[in-house]
Design an enzyme around this catalytic site. Structure first.
Site, PDB file in Angstrom:
ATOM      1  N   TRP A  23       0.662  -1.195   0.078  1.00 14.41           N
ATOM      2  CA  TRP A  23       0.068   0.158   0.156  1.00 14.41           C
ATOM      3  C   TRP A  23       0.802   1.200   0.141  1.00 14.41           C
ATOM      4  O   TRP A  23       1.739   1.352   0.960  1.00 14.41           O
ATOM      5  CB  TRP A  23      -0.841   0.054   1.381  1.00 14.41           C
ATOM      6  N   ASP A  53      -0.038  -5.534   9.343  1.00 10.40           N
ATOM      7  CA  ASP A  53      -1.166  -4.544   9.051  1.00 10.40           C
ATOM      8  C   ASP A  53      -2.342  -5.259   8.646  1.00 10.40           C
ATOM      9  O   ASP A  53      -2.390  -5.676   7.487  1.00 10.40           O
ATOM     10  CB  ASP A  53      -0.434  -3.618   7.931  1.00 10.40           C
ATOM     11  N   LYS A  63     -12.545  -0.881   6.333  1.00 12.50           N
ATOM     12  CA  LYS A  63     -13.126  -1.711   5.085  1.00 12.50           C
ATOM     13  C   LYS A  63     -14.245  -2.790   5.848  1.00 12.50           C
ATOM     14  O   LYS A  63     -15.085  -3.179   5.098  1.00 12.50           O
ATOM     15  CB  LYS A  63     -12.023  -2.281   4.503  1.00 12.50           C
TER      16      LYS A  63
HETATM   17  C1  PLP Z   1      -2.486  -2.426   3.869  1.00 15.16           C
HETATM   18  C2  PLP Z   1      -3.416  -1.349   4.268  1.00 15.16           C
HETATM   19  N1  PLP Z   1      -3.091  -0.803   5.350  1.00 15.16           N
HETATM   20  C3  PLP Z   1      -3.809   0.382   5.729  1.00 15.16           C
HETATM   21  C4  PLP Z   1      -4.789   1.053   5.052  1.00 15.16           C
HETATM   22  C5  PLP Z   1      -5.428   2.055   5.538  1.00 15.16           C
HETATM   23  O1  PLP Z   1      -6.686   1.908   6.168  1.00 15.16           O
HETATM   24  P1  PLP Z   1      -6.997   2.844   7.224  1.00 15.16           P
HETATM   25  O2  PLP Z   1      -8.356   3.395   6.280  1.00 15.16           O
HETATM   26  O3  PLP Z   1      -8.067   2.101   8.193  1.00 15.16           O
HETATM   27  O4  PLP Z   1      -6.424   4.099   7.906  1.00 15.16           O
HETATM   28  C6  PLP Z   1      -4.943   0.234   3.933  1.00 15.16           C
HETATM   29  C7  PLP Z   1      -6.086   1.000   2.765  1.00 15.16           C
HETATM   30  O5  PLP Z   1      -6.389   1.843   2.203  1.00 15.16           O
HETATM   31  C8  PLP Z   1      -4.385  -0.631   3.381  1.00 15.16           C
HETATM   32  O6  PLP Z   1      -4.741  -1.457   2.179  1.00 15.16           O
END
Ligand code: PLP
Length: 424
Positions: free
Chosen positions: A153, A234, A270
């Protein structure tokens, strides 16, 4: 008396030299580079075509492409509305959220949870949890390195760079097989300096949708342990890879069985459709209760200086869903609905591409899991489908399958088919 000696402001400024007055605050500020994911939405919004489709951002949509508020979330909202908010916000409300969150990833009966060795703190979704951890890493291990998968990401790079932690990557994706580059991944673990930090996606890897098998996870765990590396998970999509919460946490359980200490960033954005609420959790598994208490105090101090406390509304929503058995069941069934719909759309996209006579092997669309399909489209092909078909995906060829529907899948397949024929 003192008033008389003051020079009126207008007179004072009129006597100042012009060049002093004209000091150019912010003249040196250049526009920041565009965010590779968020800028896709900007391009999409600027497009006036009625055919446009946004498959850039990983936000779940129903079969008609509409945003969804889960029924479990609606029921939790009704519960908040029927009660005094101040009463719901008891002094231990945050720690309840942390307790429920860690049970999700580590398992409710795991020693990690029952023996008080976990330091946990509510965080601003997964982004906030990662950033808190990055700050903590910098504070406690200032010379350490964070290894990120290549690719990952994109914001992971920003997070650790901004926290001034040294970042390197380990190999993950094999562009020829469109699968995991497992030998290269192990090699990079072995070659990293001892006691490095490794960020791992335990399920539904973003952007590739490729997860290691159970046996591969065991080997990854073994080699990380052999080098005393610290695994940091993560967990942004637990449940959205297989439709089953436990199954999607099995990588973490393997690491715990192997005696690792771990960190976990969790997100409810999500998996509960709560992107705007920013609810998450950061937990760190330590050796004993004393360590956990010390770590937790450091995390709280870092958060205090950045934003003090996260907002409470979303925290109560999540807490309610996790603690009320009926809502929990409803949420888990809704998660299965989301996952199944995404899997159906994967099969449908592949079928449509094959029906069009595409010369490319599209097996990877159905082999991958989670919200994203790492299509293998080149940047030229991505630009082509945006210009000609008004279909927006990220420049690395990542398609958000959560936005694909029975109504747009044929059109998407045509766009991809044409782009791959025209731009080989
Ligand atoms: C691997 C990963 N970590 C973190 C995030 C961010 O998540 P959050 O919206 O909970 O901050 C995302 C997605 O956007 C993601 O794909």
């Amino acid at each position: 008396m003192w008033r008389r000696s003051l020079v009126p402001a207008t007179k004072y400024f009129s006597t100042m030299k012009k060049e002093k007055m004209g000091f150019g605050w912010w003249n040196h500020v250049k526009p920041a580079p565009k965010d590779p994911i968020l800028s896709i939405t900007q391009d999409f919004l600027a497009d006036t075509s009625p055919h446009k489709i946004n498959l850039g951002v990983g936000a779940y949509r129903d079969e008609h492409g509409r945003p969804v508020v889960l029924q479990s979330v609606q029921a939790a909202e009704a519960y908040i509305a029927a009660n005094q908010f101040s009463e719901l916000l008891s002094s231990d409300a945050t720690s309840k959220l942390v307790e429920q969150s860690v049970k999700l990833v580590y398992g409710k009966n795991s020693d990690a949870v029952t023996e008080g060795k976990l330091a946990g703190i509510q965080a601003l979704s997964s982004t906030g949890a990662c950033r808190l951890f990055a700050e903590f890493q910098k504070r406690l291990y200032p010379d350490s390195v964070m290894y990120l998968p290549d690719p990952t990401w994109s914001n992971h790079h920003n997070i650790w760079n901004d926290a001034e932690v040294r970042v390197r990557t380990y190999r993950y994706y094999n562009s020829i097989s469109k699968g995991l580059d497992f030998p290269a991944l192990l090699e990079d673990i072995k070659n990293a300096p001892d006691q490095s930090f490794f960020l791992l996606h335990p399920c539904a890897h973003n952007p590739t949708g490729i997860d290691p098998t159970e046996e591969e996870w065991r080997q990854i765990s073994y080699h990380l342990k052999a080098k005393n590396h610290f695994p940091f998970f993560d967990v942004a999509y637990q449940g959205l890879a297989s439709g089953d919460l436990e199954n999607d946490a099995k990588a973490i359980k393997i690491f715990i069985e192997d005696g690792h200490l771990t960190g976990c960033a969790q997100s409810f954005a999500k998996i509960m459709g709560l992107v705007g609420h920013r609810v998450g959790c950061l937990s760190i598994l330590s050796c004993n209760k004393k360590q956990a208490t010390a770590i937790e105090s450091q995390l709280n101090q870092i958060a205090r200086a950045m934003y003090s406390k996260p907002p409470a509304h979303g925290m109560i929503l999540v807490s309610r869903i996790l603690s009320d058995p009926k809502l929990r069941l409803l949420w888990e069934s809704e998660m299965k609905v989301m996952t199944n719909r995404i899997m159906r759309m994967r099969a449908c996209l592949r079928r449509n591409l094959e029906k069009l006579g595409s010369h490319i092997n599209w097996e990877h669309i159905t082999n991958q899991v989670g919200m994203f399909c790492y299509s293998g489209l080149s940047i030229d092909q991505v630009v082509y489908i945006a210009k000609k078909f008004h279909v927006y995906i990220t420049h690395d060829g990542r398609i958000s399958m959560a936005g694909v529907t029975a109504e747009n899948v044929e059109y998407l397949a045509e766009a991809i088919h044409e782009a791959t024929r025209v731009n080989k």
